[in-house]
Motif scaffolding. Sequence first.
Motif, PDB file in Angstrom:
ATOM      1  N   VAL A 210       0.786  -0.800  -0.122  1.00 50.20           N
ATOM      2  CA  VAL A 210       0.264  -0.223   0.044  1.00 50.20           C
ATOM      3  C   VAL A 210       0.700   1.211   0.161  1.00 50.20           C
ATOM      4  O   VAL A 210       0.801   2.256  -0.285  1.00 50.20           O
ATOM      5  N   LEU A 219      -4.440  -5.057   4.405  1.00 55.54           N
ATOM      6  CA  LEU A 219      -6.096  -4.142   5.131  1.00 55.54           C
ATOM      7  C   LEU A 219      -6.660  -5.638   5.686  1.00 55.54           C
ATOM      8  O   LEU A 219      -7.410  -5.966   5.151  1.00 55.54           O
TER       9      LEU A 219
ATOM     10  N   TRP B  45      -7.599  -2.840  -3.016  1.00 57.80           N
ATOM     11  CA  TRP B  45      -6.559  -2.662  -3.151  1.00 57.80           C
ATOM     12  C   TRP B  45      -6.495  -2.430  -4.826  1.00 57.80           C
ATOM     13  O   TRP B  45      -5.681  -3.237  -4.475  1.00 57.80           O
ATOM     14  N   LYS B  54      -3.269   3.022  -7.498  1.00 51.77           N
ATOM     15  CA  LYS B  54      -4.582   1.713  -6.600  1.00 51.77           C
ATOM     16  C   LYS B  54      -5.153   2.735  -5.846  1.00 51.77           C
ATOM     17  O   LYS B  54      -5.043   3.551  -5.398  1.00 51.77           O
ATOM     18  N   LEU B  56      -8.931   1.807  -3.254  1.00 50.36           N
ATOM     19  CA  LEU B  56      -9.078   1.678  -1.953  1.00 50.36           C
ATOM     20  C   LEU B  56     -10.840   0.728  -1.937  1.00 50.36           C
ATOM     21  O   LEU B  56     -11.879   2.506  -1.981  1.00 50.36           O
ATOM     22  N   ASN B  71      -7.108   6.997  -5.375  1.00 45.28           N
ATOM     23  CA  ASN B  71      -6.076   7.434  -4.284  1.00 45.28           C
ATOM     24  C   ASN B  71      -5.660   8.694  -5.187  1.00 45.28           C
ATOM     25  O   ASN B  71      -5.480   9.210  -6.383  1.00 45.28           O
TER      26      ASN B  71
END
Lengths: 296, 96
Positions: A210, A219, B45, B54, B56, B71
């Motif tokens: 991430v 996550l 993601w 990327k 969410l 993002n």
Amino acid sequence: MDVNGDGVLDVLSGSYSRQDKDMAGLFQVLHGEKGGTYRKAEVLNGSDGQPLLLPGGEGDGADISRICTRAFACDLNGDGKLDLVAGNFGGTFCWFAGEGPGKFAPKATWLKAGGEDMKVEMHSDPCLVDWDKDGDLDLVSGSSSGGAFLFVNEGSKTEPKFGAMQTLVKASGGHGMVLGGDDAAMPEVTFGDAHLKGPGDDTRVWVDDVNGDGKLDLLVGDMVTLVHTAKGVDEKTAREKLAAWQKKQQAFFKQPPPEGEAGQQKWQKEYEALEKEKEAFAKDEMTGHVWLYLRK
Amino acid sequence: MVTLTLFVPLILAAPQGPQFEAPVRMKAGDAFVACEAPGFACPTWHDVDGDGKKDLAVGQFKDGKIKVYKNTGDGKLATGEWLLAGKKPAEIPGVW
């Protein structure tokens, strides 16, 4: 993920149950269209033209192994075709072999670890990723009791063989539910959400880098029940009234079960009145958050 | 009792897991990422909008809807927007 191989991103989902007698769940796809929009959800069929279903046990009654929780598309056996790995209510994992773009074998097999079905407590949640960076796919999962769990692929890219379950994140131990329990187990309520330090129950996981540091992060989505004070009520007052109300609630549930339709209707009205009474000083909020665990 | 007193700090200091920093609840804009009741957040993601970053995407129990948090490229996420099927939020029937 591109389920049908048309070069456009699709969304793949499990769905809990088609509400048939066996409670079998379906797989659903939102097919992506050029321009970034999606078609309405469509049931994913196997290569026999029938809806893909999780395999069940014996008998024709409800079977929790057929209740679908989460689906994940990946090439598990390294043959270049997208496979489907799915979780279920019972906590096990099954694998539908891919037969080419958008096509999956109608019959699935259960994934094993050490000769036994791979299993988390309940509500398995497969996310496949090369966690240990050895070239094959490992399996990470959430569970009904929270946490995140890893099954390392100790086989190879083309012949996966999973090892015993390892804990990546400990289960929450039920802190997702702030209220509940019997007289002895009733916890003291914490209002608001500032006390939350990590995921609650019913976790759903995803693994990726991430923050772009080259390491795989985690996550974790969850479910949590928060309690808020009603407008104009301070925490001390709300806590006192809630404690008294909880005793009334416990007494209510200790009553003999209602009999007949009239009895059930009376029970329902009394229950709703009890819940309404609580709203004067406290209000529950069920929600879900997403937590990021950065890899050290 | 003395033994317990000595050991408790050692236990607390032991790493729960070797690989992670303390968890951080994700935010989008100024608010925490949160699902509608009854919750059950399922994160992904992925570069949903094809801009090379990327995003969410979070599925939820209620109506099987999915919210996408773009993002913004500065380590932050924009306020969420429902993933659409046509002009309406996409819904996946029967989602847990």
